[in-house]
Write an enzyme that holds these catalytic residues in place. Structure first.
Site, PDB file in Angstrom:
ATOM      1  N   GLU A 153       1.728   1.773  -3.506  1.00 39.71           N
ATOM      2  CA  GLU A 153       0.461   2.105  -4.182  1.00 39.71           C
ATOM      3  C   GLU A 153       0.036   3.544  -3.932  1.00 39.71           C
ATOM      4  OE1 GLU A 153      -1.347  -1.427  -2.410  1.00 39.71           O
ATOM      5  OE2 GLU A 153      -1.882  -2.117  -4.413  1.00 39.71           O
ATOM      6  N   GLY A 159       0.799  -1.222   0.000  1.00 38.23           N
ATOM      7  CA  GLY A 159       0.000   0.000   0.000  1.00 38.23           C
ATOM      8  C   GLY A 159       0.834   1.274   0.000  1.00 38.23           C
TER       9      GLY A 159
HETATM   10  N1  CAA Z   1       1.606  -3.987   8.779  1.00 35.57           N
HETATM   11  C1  CAA Z   1       1.628  -4.015  10.125  1.00 35.57           C
HETATM   12  N2  CAA Z   1       2.743  -3.775  10.855  1.00 35.57           N
HETATM   13  C2  CAA Z   1       3.866  -3.497  10.182  1.00 35.57           C
HETATM   14  C3  CAA Z   1       3.917  -3.461   8.781  1.00 35.57           C
HETATM   15  C4  CAA Z   1       2.709  -3.717   8.072  1.00 35.57           C
HETATM   16  N3  CAA Z   1       2.630  -3.656   6.735  1.00 35.57           N
HETATM   17  N4  CAA Z   1       5.173  -3.188   8.401  1.00 35.57           N
HETATM   18  C5  CAA Z   1       5.894  -3.055   9.536  1.00 35.57           C
HETATM   19  N5  CAA Z   1       5.108  -3.230  10.602  1.00 35.57           N
HETATM   20  C6  CAA Z   1       5.494  -3.183  12.019  1.00 35.57           C
HETATM   21  C7  CAA Z   1       6.187  -4.464  12.448  1.00 35.57           C
HETATM   22  O1  CAA Z   1       5.238  -5.466  12.751  1.00 35.57           O
HETATM   23  C8  CAA Z   1       6.956  -3.980  13.641  1.00 35.57           C
HETATM   24  O2  CAA Z   1       6.086  -3.871  14.731  1.00 35.57           O
HETATM   25  P1  CAA Z   1       6.550  -4.408  16.196  1.00 35.57           P
HETATM   26  O3  CAA Z   1       7.717  -3.519  16.545  1.00 35.57           O
HETATM   27  O4  CAA Z   1       5.356  -4.177  17.042  1.00 35.57           O
HETATM   28  O5  CAA Z   1       6.946  -5.828  16.028  1.00 35.57           O
HETATM   29  C9  CAA Z   1       7.350  -2.564  13.259  1.00 35.57           C
HETATM   30  O6  CAA Z   1       6.462  -2.177  12.220  1.00 35.57           O
HETATM   31  C10 CAA Z   1       8.763  -2.463  12.740  1.00 35.57           C
HETATM   32  O7  CAA Z   1       8.891  -3.396  11.680  1.00 35.57           O
HETATM   33  P2  CAA Z   1      10.088  -4.474  11.611  1.00 35.57           P
HETATM   34  O8  CAA Z   1      10.550  -4.820  12.973  1.00 35.57           O
HETATM   35  O9  CAA Z   1       9.632  -5.575  10.729  1.00 35.57           O
HETATM   36  O10 CAA Z   1      11.220  -3.579  10.914  1.00 35.57           O
HETATM   37  P3  CAA Z   1      12.403  -4.103   9.977  1.00 35.57           P
HETATM   38  O11 CAA Z   1      13.284  -2.933   9.750  1.00 35.57           O
HETATM   39  O12 CAA Z   1      12.996  -5.351  10.511  1.00 35.57           O
HETATM   40  O13 CAA Z   1      11.675  -4.484   8.581  1.00 35.57           O
HETATM   41  C11 CAA Z   1      10.192  -4.118   6.729  1.00 35.57           C
HETATM   42  C12 CAA Z   1      11.072  -3.485   7.827  1.00 35.57           C
HETATM   43  C13 CAA Z   1      11.091  -4.842   5.717  1.00 35.57           C
HETATM   44  C14 CAA Z   1       9.445  -2.994   6.044  1.00 35.57           C
HETATM   45  C15 CAA Z   1       9.219  -5.117   7.385  1.00 35.57           C
HETATM   46  O14 CAA Z   1       8.558  -4.474   8.467  1.00 35.57           O
HETATM   47  C16 CAA Z   1       8.169  -5.625   6.454  1.00 35.57           C
HETATM   48  O15 CAA Z   1       8.431  -6.479   5.620  1.00 35.57           O
HETATM   49  N6  CAA Z   1       6.923  -5.099   6.569  1.00 35.57           N
HETATM   50  C17 CAA Z   1       5.809  -5.571   5.800  1.00 35.57           C
HETATM   51  C18 CAA Z   1       5.879  -5.027   4.380  1.00 35.57           C
HETATM   52  C19 CAA Z   1       4.740  -5.588   3.551  1.00 35.57           C
HETATM   53  O16 CAA Z   1       4.635  -6.773   3.311  1.00 35.57           O
HETATM   54  N7  CAA Z   1       3.862  -4.679   3.075  1.00 35.57           N
HETATM   55  C20 CAA Z   1       2.739  -5.048   2.250  1.00 35.57           C
HETATM   56  C21 CAA Z   1       1.520  -5.236   3.089  1.00 35.57           C
HETATM   57  S1  CAA Z   1       0.195  -5.930   2.177  1.00 35.57           S
HETATM   58  C22 CAA Z   1      -0.538  -4.631   1.403  1.00 35.57           C
HETATM   59  O17 CAA Z   1      -0.091  -3.493   1.451  1.00 35.57           O
HETATM   60  C23 CAA Z   1      -1.792  -4.987   0.664  1.00 35.57           C
HETATM   61  C24 CAA Z   1      -2.322  -3.943  -0.232  1.00 35.57           C
HETATM   62  O18 CAA Z   1      -1.918  -3.814  -1.368  1.00 35.57           O
HETATM   63  C25 CAA Z   1      -3.417  -3.104   0.202  1.00 35.57           C
END
Ligand code: CAA
Length: 258
Positions: free
Chosen positions: A111, A108
C-alpha cells in the site's frame, strides 16, 4: 529518529524505513516517524524522493500484526486513518516519490508503495495484500489504489485470494515499472531520481498534480485542470530558460524552481 532515516544526496532525498528486525513492519511509532520525516522534506530544495526499506529482505512486510491484534473496531478505524493520512500526504507531496521496493511489500508495504508515483523493485520482491487471511481488509488504501493501478479484476483476485506475487508478475500486471537485481536497484532509483531532478521543478510538480487530480474527475474537468497547470508554467524563469535554450541550440544552464 528511531525507525526512519532521511538522507539527502544532491537534489534527491532518500527515506528509509528502518526496522529490519520486524521486516520494517509499520507500527504506530514507525508511522509517526515517517510522518515527521515527510513533514521535514524541503520540497523547494529536494526535487525527488526515494522510499526504500532497510536490509536485504524486506521493503515493508505490512502493518504491525502484533499491534493490530488487540484493537477494537474504533481503534482499528483510527489506525486505518493514521496510515491513510500519512500515505495520502506522500501521494500528494509536490515532488515525485519513487518506491525502490527491495523485498517484501505486503499489506501496508504494498500500500505505501502504491502511494508513491513510481515503483521499481528488486528481483526478490514479493507483493501482496494478505489481509483477508488475517481476518481484515486492506486498511491503508489497498482496496482503492490497487484497483486503480492494475484494474479491478486483478486487484480483486489478489485481495480475495491473498496470494502473493513475485517481481516478474508485478511487472507483467503493471504494478512495477521495472525489475533490477538487488545490487542494481538503488543505483537505478538514484539515476531515475536524478533524471527527474534535472527537469524544471514547477513543471514536474504541475504534471504530478495534473495526473493525480485529473484521475479523480471527468475528462472534461481533467483537461481544464491540465490547461490551468499548463498555463501556470508560463512566465516562470524555468519556462523562459527551457525554451530559450532550445531556440538558441544550447543546453539549459539550470532550472531554478522559479
Ligand atoms: N507485523 C509484525 N511483525 C512482523 C510482520 C508484520 N507485518 N512481518 C514480519 N514480522 C516479524 C516476524 O514476526 C518476525 O519477528 P520475530 O523474529 O520476533 O519472530 C520477523 O519479522 C521476521 O519475520 P519471519 O520470521 O516471519 O520471516 P520469514 O522470512 O519467515 O517470513 C514473511 C517473511 C513472509 C514476510 C512473514 O514475516 C509474513 O508473512 N509477515 C506478515 C505479512 C503480512 O501479513 N502483512 C500484512 C499485514 S496486515 C496489513 O498490512 C493491514 C493493512 O493493510 C494496514
Amino acid at each position: 529518529m528511531e525507525f526512519v532515516t532521511y538522507e539527502i544526496e544532491g537534489q534527491v532525498g532518500i527515506v528509509t524505513i528502518n526496522r529490519p528486525k520486524a521486516l520494517n513492519a509499520l507500527n504506530s511509532q514507525v508511522l509517526d516517524d515517517l510522518n515527521e520525516v515527510i513533514d521535514s522534506v524541503d520540497t523547494d530544495a529536494v526535487r525527488c524522493l526515494i522510499l526504500t526499506g532497510a536490509g536485504e529482505k524486506s521493503f515493508v512486510a505490512g502493518a504491525d500484526i502484533g499491534e493490530m491484534s488487540t484493537l477494537t473496531k474504533a481503534e482499528g478505524e483510527a489506525f486505518g486513518k493514521k496510515g491513510n493520512d500519512i500515505f495520502r500526504k506522500l501521494e500528494t507531496l509536490p515532488i515525485p516519490v519513487i518506491a525502490a521496493v527491495n523485498g517484501f511489500a505486503l499489506g501496508g508495504g504494498c500500500e505505501i508503495s502504491m502511494s508513491c508515483d513510481i515503483r521499481i523493485c528488486s528481483d526478490n520482491a514479493v507483493f501482496g495484500q494478505p489481509e483477508v487471511g488475517l481476518g481484515i481488509t486492506p486498511g491503508f488504501g489497498g482496496t482503492q489504489r490497487l484497483a486503480r493501478l492494475v484494474g479491478p479484476g486483478m486487484a480483486k483476485q489478489m485481495i480475495y485470494t491473498a496470494r502473493n506475487i513475485k517481481s516478474d508478475e508485478a511487472l507483467r500486471i503493471g504494478l512495477v515499472n521495472a525489475v533490477y537485481t538487488q545490487e542494481e536497484l538503488m543505483p537505478a532509483a538514484k539515476k531515475m531520481a536524478a533524471g527527474i531532478a534535472k527537469n524544471a521543478p514547477i513543471a514536474v510538480r504541475n504534471c504530478k498534480k495534473a495526473i493525480n487530480d485529473g484521475l479523480e474527475v471527468t475528462m472534461d474537468e481533467a483537461i481544464v485542470l491540465e490547461e490551468k497547470l499548463f498555463g501556470d508554467c508560463f512566465e516562470s524563469y524555468d519556462q523562459k530558460e527551457g525554451m530559450a535554450a532550445f531556440l538558441e541550440k544550447r543546453k539549459v544552464e539550470a532550472f531554478l524552481n522559479k
